[in-house]
Design a protein around this motif. Structure first.
Motif, PDB file in Angstrom:
ATOM      1  N   TYR A 105       0.807  -1.225   0.000  1.00 29.80           N
ATOM      2  CA  TYR A 105       0.000   0.000   0.000  1.00 29.80           C
ATOM      3  C   TYR A 105       0.839   1.274   0.000  1.00 29.80           C
ATOM      4  N   VAL A 106       2.174   1.119   0.054  1.00 24.01           N
ATOM      5  CA  VAL A 106       3.053   2.284  -0.015  1.00 24.01           C
ATOM      6  C   VAL A 106       3.904   2.138  -1.283  1.00 24.01           C
ATOM      7  N   THR A 107       3.717   3.024  -2.227  1.00 28.78           N
ATOM      8  CA  THR A 107       4.237   2.847  -3.574  1.00 28.78           C
ATOM      9  C   THR A 107       5.687   2.354  -3.657  1.00 28.78           C
ATOM     10  N   THR A 265      11.942   9.330  -1.690  1.00 26.36           N
ATOM     11  CA  THR A 265      11.703   8.622  -2.952  1.00 26.36           C
ATOM     12  C   THR A 265      11.356   9.621  -4.045  1.00 26.36           C
ATOM     13  N   PRO A 266      11.576   9.276  -5.317  1.00 23.30           N
ATOM     14  CA  PRO A 266      11.225  10.231  -6.369  1.00 23.30           C
ATOM     15  C   PRO A 266       9.712  10.302  -6.589  1.00 23.30           C
ATOM     16  N   LYS A 267       9.277  11.405  -7.173  1.00 19.30           N
ATOM     17  CA  LYS A 267       7.841  11.615  -7.404  1.00 19.30           C
ATOM     18  C   LYS A 267       7.239  10.622  -8.393  1.00 19.30           C
ATOM     19  N   ILE A 269       7.809   7.514  -8.672  1.00 20.12           N
ATOM     20  CA  ILE A 269       8.129   6.174  -8.173  1.00 20.12           C
ATOM     21  C   ILE A 269       7.101   5.133  -8.639  1.00 20.12           C
ATOM     22  N   ASP A 270       5.868   5.577  -8.913  1.00 22.80           N
ATOM     23  CA  ASP A 270       4.842   4.629  -9.381  1.00 22.80           C
ATOM     24  C   ASP A 270       5.250   3.968 -10.694  1.00 22.80           C
ATOM     25  N   ASP A 271       5.729   4.765 -11.631  1.00 26.43           N
ATOM     26  CA  ASP A 271       6.176   4.206 -12.911  1.00 26.43           C
ATOM     27  C   ASP A 271       7.387   3.292 -12.716  1.00 26.43           C
TER      28      ASP A 271
ATOM     29  N   TYR D 105      -1.559   7.123  -7.838  1.00 26.48           N
ATOM     30  CA  TYR D 105      -0.695   5.945  -7.815  1.00 26.48           C
ATOM     31  C   TYR D 105       0.516   6.101  -6.890  1.00 26.48           C
ATOM     32  N   VAL D 106       0.668   7.295  -6.291  1.00 30.17           N
ATOM     33  CA  VAL D 106       1.761   7.510  -5.341  1.00 30.17           C
ATOM     34  C   VAL D 106       1.125   7.810  -3.976  1.00 30.17           C
ATOM     35  N   THR D 107       1.339   6.938  -3.017  1.00 32.11           N
ATOM     36  CA  THR D 107       0.571   6.955  -1.778  1.00 32.11           C
ATOM     37  C   THR D 107       0.384   8.337  -1.142  1.00 32.11           C
ATOM     38  N   ASN D 261      12.548  16.719  -7.201  1.00 32.18           N
ATOM     39  CA  ASN D 261      11.639  15.594  -7.404  1.00 32.18           C
ATOM     40  C   ASN D 261      11.683  14.528  -6.321  1.00 32.18           C
ATOM     41  N   TYR D 262      12.029  14.944  -5.103  1.00 36.49           N
ATOM     42  CA  TYR D 262      12.007  14.048  -3.963  1.00 36.49           C
ATOM     43  C   TYR D 262      10.654  14.114  -3.244  1.00 36.49           C
ATOM     44  N   ILE D 263      10.263  13.036  -2.642  1.00 34.49           N
ATOM     45  CA  ILE D 263       9.171  13.052  -1.671  1.00 34.49           C
ATOM     46  C   ILE D 263       9.742  12.523  -0.359  1.00 34.49           C
ATOM     47  N   ASP D 270       0.313   5.183   4.162  1.00 34.90           N
ATOM     48  CA  ASP D 270      -0.905   4.558   3.633  1.00 34.90           C
ATOM     49  C   ASP D 270      -2.064   4.693   4.617  1.00 34.90           C
TER      50      ASP D 270
END
Lengths: 288, 288, 288, 288
Positions: A105-107, A265-267, A269-271, D105-107, D261-263, D270
């Motif tokens: 649940y966490v990308t 994490t990068p923005k 990250i989903d891809d 798609y990004v939590t 572009n960091y998170i 989640d």
């Protein structure tokens, strides 16, 4: 012993050398090879001294580096390379259990569960019909144990409970890793023939998944999806040229951070996770 | 013995009576109570004859019927009612493992995994600190074993492997059920103090999750999310007034259907599953 | 005019012929071609009479049939074939908007949103930099309008609002379709150069997405993911050899069904949707 | 003008005061009120000077702070408080469009889409039946425009295209925000009656969603889900007592970071997003 801020064996070797001002580490052997499409680094941890130096179990760590998984022109080359490395360490016909670690649940932590979804399992079919065995179909099963925060159960408790029942000959563990380098996220695949050491990754595992606990050969596939926040802070200070030795400062930074519960994490990250999972599951499906 | 096209005990009782032209079944006791907000039906399977009649294990099946979970003005009444029923069958302070059955990637079958996501687990915290026990915090853990099609492992193999390790005193199994009636989807919650019988639900389980296999008291919570396609076909023919006894025809319909791999579900099943999962997980979190 | 229980042009043609006892329909031309890996059926609706007969807009409907998308040995052949068909109807260099219809939260209806996730959009990059145009990069954008039950807005209202702003030259609409045949689920891809007619699919669209409403060439790609419940009931009765003409009975069945809000879909629909989405998005990404 | 590393109005006010060594800012009025369960901070931006100072549009920013949304004993108090604040700024009976910003798609960026999923839309029902209007049902619709990286279209282009068609009287924009403080993640809800300024949040919006672009009253609801990496680095250095003025150093840090572009987000994001979305959508559903 160092407390490393990376799960990548090659980064640990480099860090250890810098800190200890060494050019060689007893018990560690590093080989590199450049291909047109990727760079392959092999770290061999040969003895206990090597184990202590980089806090990694004895064995082989192969890292395949590419220029960003999102920008691959042709995924089949990488699929083929991963398959090749897996075939080196996974004997033919042996039954496999794929274990997808992490929090789906966490990308950035969803790599394991996404690989499991893409793996073609056969165990239940082989159990139903002897017929398939004639074709040399290998027994494959796959599970996602979830994370302790959601299950209340340590990941290794779940994994060993299942391996003691299913009795696979090989366990392939998939996990999101932490790297020191932002540019390595989704650009580096580490394959090792050792178990997973406690506290690795962002999944907070507390005991080993290895031959002893599972009764199986354990192969790990990991891809950096997060970076350590202290590393980033330290790199910033390096660039700002604060006069202080970097490793001392890193430890100070660690000291003042009150929680380890950050993810960096990068923005997109989903891809990255989606594509990486597809490539790894295809590689696993292709091994013979 | 009938092959039932429903997982709901009360529907099976009704069906059995109609087929056998009985008004009472030896070994089955049915009580109904109407409240302002819901109707509660209690089916007690008292002996082996009752077990055989409706192909359900001995024990109590409580069904709470409401008028569509999507249209509840106030969810707290239903939460309170489910909690009350759970407290009747779950002894205080006993440790609980919540098992979310089903395929989380197929909407009507995702109830179990969504309930698990909403359950507040405590086992890992209690393990870390004795402190919490003083407050009477109950040990709760939760897992999603997945489905055989994705794991290659029978669900019960995974569940019993984990229960033999985690040793919970109570197992609460959550599953999507099949009903005969379209209007019961997301409108009926069945709670039973028996294990789950083979082949129930749409999850394709093949062996029992019960006291014997788990070593724990097994409580099941199920909600109809799909209907049987043969039932629908048969109902259609009833309405078309084809001259033939309904049960005979139902069996013929079953005979001509070449696969059981259909799901029949409403289009807004996503909302139904989401809301039902929230209500059930809140109920579980509230039990004392 | 018939009320068809399928979105597939070729199935409508067959149904129309059977009902009207015809071997040819004026205004409809059908060609079939067998390849090693797939069968291609082309239905050309030539005039208003053809339009009326099968309730489909004038234009070409190409259907590619395979033996189950889950069991493809090599996806690249199908990707290549879809790409080839798309290139026939999509002029080079024209800007494209991909519209993923359907409800992403209901598995069989999630095809559109999954294709959109896999499409490589370029419009925002081209807007930022003229540089990319030199390489002949085509302008691609993509949206998921959602479904009326979740948005409160008709899908076409959202699509036309966006097309009137973004002004794409080509709109590719992706949707889950309804077929008469269970075996066609995930085994058939229909590509047409016409707009989408009202009420098609399971998405409940009420007005046309076509050249008139969007100002663009509209290409539709649809894959059957659900079957009509009345069809199934009717097929069952056929097999049971009830003496009655099939079409009459079908209409009676429709009459007694009180709701159209059923979905009938296979249990492994999650895999089918995932793989189909990957194949379609790769095909779109490959067109030149 | 400052480049702020937070989307929270009150944090900007504090930062501005520290940097400029002021105790008051012309054009900014701050009120605080402590309740048993929450602290409410109201920032009023009264004139252009206030706008410039904190780079926020004229209007009212109400922030409700609680002690961690995951640990709320009773969500209904917070739901009631948010509803109350919304009712202050949303006139009765006016039609509403809820816009869920961010990347589903990004939590940490999925808050907007999750709120939209929980909102009960009525617009399509009211369009079908005048009947409901008699009960005073308000017209509600909801959309998720997606993010530019996935659509190729600027978020505001999509939003304004839809508002110019749907013509809502009120637009409620939901977004994940960036805060300076890690402890504020999932613990603070900011409600404002102004539009959203360019570049806010982690969604990379580039133009205003405000009365001018939408023709509607724009209400924003935002919750911090990420923190700025430079802030964290700077806080670390503060704690390490590097001798340098904090703000100067912050700007240096920004300078050496090569990407935005960091998170940075907590590991349990989640749960935080899930619970926050439920509370906000319930609040919106409850307003009269």
């Amino acid at each position: 012993m160092c407390k490393f801020n990376t799960d990548m064996a090659d980064e640990r070797v480099d860090e250890y050398k810098v800190i200890n001002n060494m050019s060689e580490i007893d018990g560690i052997e590093v080989k590199q090879q450049e291909y047109e499409e990727f760079k392959v680094t092999e770290v061999n941890v040969l003895n206990e001294n090597g184990e202590k130096a980089i806090d990694k179990l004895k064995g082989k760590y192969v890292t395949i580096d590419i220029d960003g998984i999102k920008y691959l022109e042709d995924e089949t080359l990488l699929v083929e390379k991963i398959k090749e490395e897996l075939e080196k360490v996974i004997p033919k016909e042996k039954s496999i259990l794929v274990v997808g670690l992490g929090n789906m649940y966490v990308t950035p932590d969803a790599l394991g569960s996404k690989v499991v979804k893409g793996v073609e399992v056969t165990r239940h079919i082989l159990k139903l019909s002897e017929h398939f065995k004639d074709f040399g179909t290998r027994q494959i099963s796959a599970i996602c144990p979830g994370v302790m925060g959601n299950t209340g159960i340590e990941t290794t408790e779940i994994v060993t409970a299942i391996t003691s029942n299913v009795k696979p000959e090989v366990v392939i563990v998939i996990d999101s890793l932490m790297s020191k380098s932002f540019s390595r996220i989704g650009s580096s695949i580490q394959i090792s023939n050792t178990g997973i050491t406690p506290g690795s990754g962002i999944t907070g595992i507390n005991s080993k998944i290895d031959r002893e606990s599972t009764g199986a050969e354990v192969i790990s596939i990991g891809v950096p999806m997060v970076v350590d926040i202290a590393t980033i802070a330290n790199e910033i200070m390096d660039k700002l040229e604060y006069e202080e030795e970097s490793n001392d400062r890193y430890n100070k930074i660690k000291g003042v951070l009150q929680t380890q519960n950050y993810i960096v994490t990068p923005k997109d990250i989903d891809d990255v996770v989606e594509i990486t999972a597809r490539i790894i599951s295809t590689s696993i499906n292709n091994i013979v």
